[in-house]
Each structure stands twice: as C-alpha cells, then as structure tokens.
Enzyme design. Structure first.
Site, PDB file in Angstrom:
ATOM      1  CG  ASP A 179      -6.059 -11.818   6.709  1.00 57.46           C
ATOM      2  OD1 ASP A 179      -6.813 -12.218   5.811  1.00 57.46           O
ATOM      3  OD2 ASP A 179      -6.024 -10.628   7.092  1.00 57.46           O
ATOM      4  CG  ASP A 215      -9.872 -11.096   6.965  1.00 52.68           C
ATOM      5  OD1 ASP A 215      -9.630 -12.216   6.486  1.00 52.68           O
ATOM      6  OD2 ASP A 215      -9.451 -10.036   6.479  1.00 52.68           O
ATOM      7  CG  ASP A 240      -3.856 -10.126   2.173  1.00 44.74           C
ATOM      8  OD1 ASP A 240      -3.125  -9.688   3.091  1.00 44.74           O
ATOM      9  OD2 ASP A 240      -4.946  -9.603   1.895  1.00 44.74           O
ATOM     10  CG  HIS A 291      -1.754  -1.037   1.523  1.00 50.94           C
ATOM     11  ND1 HIS A 291      -1.371  -2.196   2.130  1.00 50.94           N
ATOM     12  CD2 HIS A 291      -3.068  -1.162   1.262  1.00 50.94           C
ATOM     13  CE1 HIS A 291      -2.409  -3.002   2.226  1.00 50.94           C
ATOM     14  NE2 HIS A 291      -3.453  -2.401   1.704  1.00 50.94           N
ATOM     15  CG  HIS A 350     -11.656 -11.225   2.221  1.00 50.32           C
ATOM     16  ND1 HIS A 350     -11.164 -10.126   1.574  1.00 50.32           N
ATOM     17  CD2 HIS A 350     -10.996 -11.287   3.414  1.00 50.32           C
ATOM     18  CE1 HIS A 350     -10.247  -9.549   2.335  1.00 50.32           C
ATOM     19  NE2 HIS A 350     -10.119 -10.245   3.443  1.00 50.32           N
ATOM     20  CG  ASP A 396       1.777  -1.226   3.395  1.00 50.32           C
ATOM     21  OD1 ASP A 396       1.086  -0.866   4.355  1.00 50.32           O
ATOM     22  OD2 ASP A 396       1.411  -2.080   2.557  1.00 50.32           O
ATOM     23  CE  LYS A 412     -12.493  -8.627   5.906  1.00 47.51           C
ATOM     24  NZ  LYS A 412     -11.386  -8.008   6.644  1.00 47.51           N
ATOM     25  CD  GLU A 425      -7.923 -12.027   2.142  1.00 51.24           C
ATOM     26  OE1 GLU A 425      -7.417 -10.966   1.736  1.00 51.24           O
ATOM     27  OE2 GLU A 425      -8.174 -12.268   3.345  1.00 51.24           O
ATOM     28  CD  GLU A 464      -8.520  -8.196  -1.131  1.00 51.80           C
ATOM     29  OE1 GLU A 464      -7.574  -7.551  -1.624  1.00 51.80           O
ATOM     30  OE2 GLU A 464      -8.474  -8.764  -0.023  1.00 51.80           O
ATOM     31  CG  MET A 469      -1.164  -5.953  -6.331  1.00 49.33           C
ATOM     32  SD  MET A 469      -1.205  -5.381  -4.607  1.00 49.33           S
ATOM     33  CE  MET A 469      -1.886  -6.819  -3.784  1.00 49.33           C
ATOM     34  CG  ASP A 511      -5.144 -10.941  -1.670  1.00 45.90           C
ATOM     35  OD1 ASP A 511      -4.227 -10.789  -2.509  1.00 45.90           O
ATOM     36  OD2 ASP A 511      -5.670  -9.995  -1.043  1.00 45.90           O
TER      37      ASP A 511
HETATM   38  C1  GLT Z   1      -5.867  -5.327   4.171  1.00 48.79           C
HETATM   39  C2  GLT Z   1      -6.925  -6.329   3.813  1.00 48.79           C
HETATM   40  C3  GLT Z   1      -6.517  -7.196   2.687  1.00 48.79           C
HETATM   41  C4  GLT Z   1      -6.332  -6.464   1.409  1.00 48.79           C
HETATM   42  C5  GLT Z   1      -5.226  -5.487   1.475  1.00 48.79           C
HETATM   43  C6  GLT Z   1      -5.195  -4.678   0.191  1.00 48.79           C
HETATM   44  S1  GLT Z   1      -5.318  -4.472   2.833  1.00 48.79           S
HETATM   45  O1  GLT Z   1      -4.785  -5.954   4.771  1.00 48.79           O
HETATM   46  O2  GLT Z   1      -7.211  -7.101   4.968  1.00 48.79           O
HETATM   47  O3  GLT Z   1      -7.420  -8.246   2.492  1.00 48.79           O
HETATM   48  O4  GLT Z   1      -5.995  -7.390   0.418  1.00 48.79           O
HETATM   49  O5  GLT Z   1      -5.730  -3.429   0.358  1.00 48.79           O
HETATM   50 MN    MN Z   2      -8.336 -10.968   4.798  1.00 49.69          MN
HETATM   51 MN    MN Z   3      -6.667  -9.412   0.797  1.00 50.70          MN
END
Ligand code: GLT
Ligand code: MN
Ligand code: MN
Length: 392
Positions: free
Chosen positions: A258, A256, A292, A55, A221, A58, A184, A218, A182, A89, A246
């Site tokens: 991750d 979420d 991600d 980002h 998500h 970042d 969510k 993702e 993306e 990206m 992702d």
């Molecule tokens: C954030 C989010 C991710 C996205 C990123 C891109 S930012 O961390 O949780 O799922 O992919 O903006």
């Molecule tokens: Mn996520």
């Molecule tokens: Mn993501």
C-alpha cells in the site's frame, strides 16, 4: 499556479484509514497518533483532495450507542460542509472484529453470516446518509488456511447469496448505490476466495442484480499476484465494470505494501494513468481516483500530508506525460492500427460460410511476416523518454 496542484475536477479521494494509518504493523507499535475523523477532513481539504471514504468503524467505533453514533455523524457532516469535501465511497469493516476470524459472508457459522449482513446493512445506511454513491466490498477474511474446513464452492455460493440479498435490500430501500468488489490474493488469509479482478468479473456475472455490481481493483493486490494491473483495469473498463479504483504502489512478491502511488513500478503507473485518462483516444474513466495507501512508518504527522500531496501530484504529472506521449506524432504513427485491404474484410462482420471459405483460401507470406521486426524497442524507449520528461 502549479499545474500539478489537485483540483476538485481531478476527483482525488483518500480513506480515513489511509492518512489516518498509525504505522502499526505485525511487528511494531503505532508511530503516529490516532487522528479525529474531523481533523482528517480538514487536513485533506487543505491538501486539495475532493473526497474522503470510510469504513463504518473508521467513523463510528464498534459498539457505539445510537446517540453516540448520531453525534459523531453530525460533527463529521459539519466538517465535510465546512471544508467542502464529499464522501464518494463507503464500505464495511468485515475483517477486524474477532467474530470474522473465519470469514464473514462465507463463514461456516450461520450466526456469523447473519451478523455480517446486519453489520453491512447498518454500514450501508451510514454510507447513504453521508452521500456515498459507491459501496466497496473487500472480503479480506473470506478465505482459508485449513482448506478442508469448507468447500470453496460453498463459500462462493454464500458470497453470492449475501450480495444478491444486499442488492435486493438496497433496491427495496430505494438506494441508488453501486457495489464495487475488491479482490486480493492473500493476506490476511492464506488464500482469499476470488483472488483477482478477473475472478471477480466472472463472479459478478453470476449475480442476480449484476447491473449494480462492478469492481474496485487495487494496484497492490493485482501486483501481489504477479499480474499486470493495467490489463486488469482495462478488462474491467472493456466490460463497463470499473466502478472504483484503489491507487497505490507495490513490489511483486511482497506483502500488501500500500505504498504511495507511483513510488514503485513507475512504468505501470504511467500506463495506468494513460488508460484511466484515455489519452490515446479511448473513453476516460470518470469515477473517483481513490488512494488506498499509507505513509511510510518513518513518517510523523507532517510526513503523512507530504505523502498525500505527493500521491496526487504524481498522478497529475503522469497525466501530463501521458497526454504528451499520445500527442507525439511519431508515437501516433508507430501505433496506428495497421490496415490491410485484403485481410480486413475477411476479419470483419459476423460468421458466414462464405467468409470461412474466403479465409481458408487467403494467401499470406508466413515466413516474411514472421521475419518482420516490430520496433517495440523504439516505441518503449520513446515512452520512457516521455516519462522522464526529455521529450515534452
Ligand atoms: C483495507 C484493505 C483495503 C481495502 C479497504 C476497504 S480495507 O485497508 O487493505 O485494500 O480497500 O475495505
Ligand atoms: Mn492493499
Ligand atoms: Mn484496497
């Protein structure tokens, strides 16, 4: 040579925000130190990654002067060169600053919408300067709690207007970027607009420059919504819109998470890798394999790099298993497309009155077909045995 070790051709990438995650969560303080982006580049390269994504914020802290920005970018580019990493990206942080508390492109406040566009243009310039070819849009704050504040149709129109503007601006600048949207379903907002990849795929069809816009699904998500991730990715591939992905892991019904790729729902992970790699004979996804995700909060710095290596290793292990599964003659025989000399001609080709008549006249033994067993238990068991490595 370890056959699961990552190679550049694998196109594995991580976000600065992923391996740089400090373990802060809504209930707890950071457990790891903030790392300099240049250090992340060095460490990722040592792990065997190919790319690093970011980002705007970042890399360049919000509010930096032009001179500070240039110095940061110069050092970062040198680190990329020294360690042989690329930036495939880039994306804009349109969710952390207080100004975005009620959305960015969909905000009711024209000042916020204008700032969101301005920030995105600046961030796109940064991404282009670093060589990014894909630009991700994750509208984490584009949503609501007090739903009466805005008609969702107005929000969708504003998001379309913003993307149409940004596509046109990129073309005007001569940038060869592709946008990846993306989805969510919720978190941090109660309900986020365009909550799934399927919603995004339809939304893209409404855009003025739809050819330059695809999706960035993702794992976590889609799973949060209780949906099959592989089906979402397959639909995106089917319509030529899988521009980025992702990878991570998630348990259904939770926040979420991750998590490290493959650490939950291994069967979905296997099916996903099989799909992306095209081991059953379909077209392979050629884009970056982006993780991600972040390390458990229990980890120190060393644990972060164990997490990164594990993510890539699991992908490559699943790839081998998927290749073996699809090369298994028994599996190929079981999943071979069924041919039927009488029915196939009735189902092929464009509509015609003659075909409609022939279809209406066709005779099928409905009871017998309904009574046939399909032996998917046997197929699924065989798949598990391949996954578990007892049939290599
Ligand atoms: C954030 C989010 C991710 C996205 C990123 C891109 S930012 O961390 O949780 O799922 O992919 O903006
Ligand atoms: Mn996520
Ligand atoms: Mn993501």
């Amino acid at each position: 040579m370890d056959s699961f070790a990552p190679r550049p051709a694998d196109k594995f990438s991580f976000g600065l925000w992923t391996v740089g995650n400090t373990g802060r969560d809504p209930f707890g303080h950071p457990v790891r130190a903030v790392q300099a982006p240049t250090r992340i580049v060095e460490k990722l390269a040592a792990c065997g990654a190919w790319g690093v994504n970011l980002h705007d914020e970042d890399l360049v802290p919000f509010g930096s002067s032009a001179a500070e920005r240039d110095a940061i970018v110069r050092d970062f580019r040198r680190a990329l060169q020294d360690h042989g990493l690329c930036v495939p990206m880039a994306t804009t942080n349109l969710f952390s600053q207080p100004i975005f508390k009620d959305g960015a492109f969909s905000s009711n406040d024209p000042r916020v919408r204008a700032f969101a566009l301005q920030k995105t243009m600046t961030a796109i310039e940064l991404g282009v300067e670093l060589g990014a070819e894909t630009y991700v849009f994750w509208g984490g704050r584009e949503g609501s709690e007090a739903d009466a504040c805005r008609d969702p149709r107005v929000a969708l129109q504003r998001m379309k207007d913003a993307l149409d503007f940004l596509c046109a601006w990129c073309k005007d600048q001569g940038y060869r970027l592709r946008f990846a949207l993306e989805a969510k379903p919720n978190e941090p907002r109660s309900d986020i607009y365009l909550p799934t990849t399927g919603h995004m795929l339809h939304f893209i069809e409404t855009l003025a420059h739809k050819e330059m816009v695809g999706v960035n699904p993702e794992v976590a998500h889609e799973s949060m919504a209780g949906l099959s991730f592989t089906h979402a990715v397959a639909q995106a591939m089917w319509c030529g819109k899988l521009f980025h992905i992702d990878l991570n892991a998630q348990r259904i019904g939770r926040y979420d998470q991750d998590l490290r790729f493959g650490s939950e729902d291994l069967k979905q992970a296997f099916l996903l890798v099989r799909l992306l790699e095209g081991t059953s004979g379909t077209a392979r996804y050629e884009g970056p394999r982006h993780f991600d995700s972040h390390a458990y909060r229990s980890e120190d710095d060393e644990g972060v790099w164990e997490f990164a290596r594990g993510s890539m290793r699991t992908y490559n292990m699943l790839k081998l298993r998927a290749q073996q599964f699809d090369a298994d003659p028994q599996v190929r025989a079981w999943i071979a497309e069924r041919k039927d000399a009488h029915m196939d001609p009735l189902l092929a080709g464009p509509y015609s009155k003659a075909r409609a008549q022939a279809l209406r006249a066709a005779q099928m033994d409905v009871a017998a077909i309904g009574a046939e067993g399909l032996h998917y238990e046997r197929l699924d068991q065989r798949m598990l045995e391949h996954m578990l490595g007892v049939r290599s």
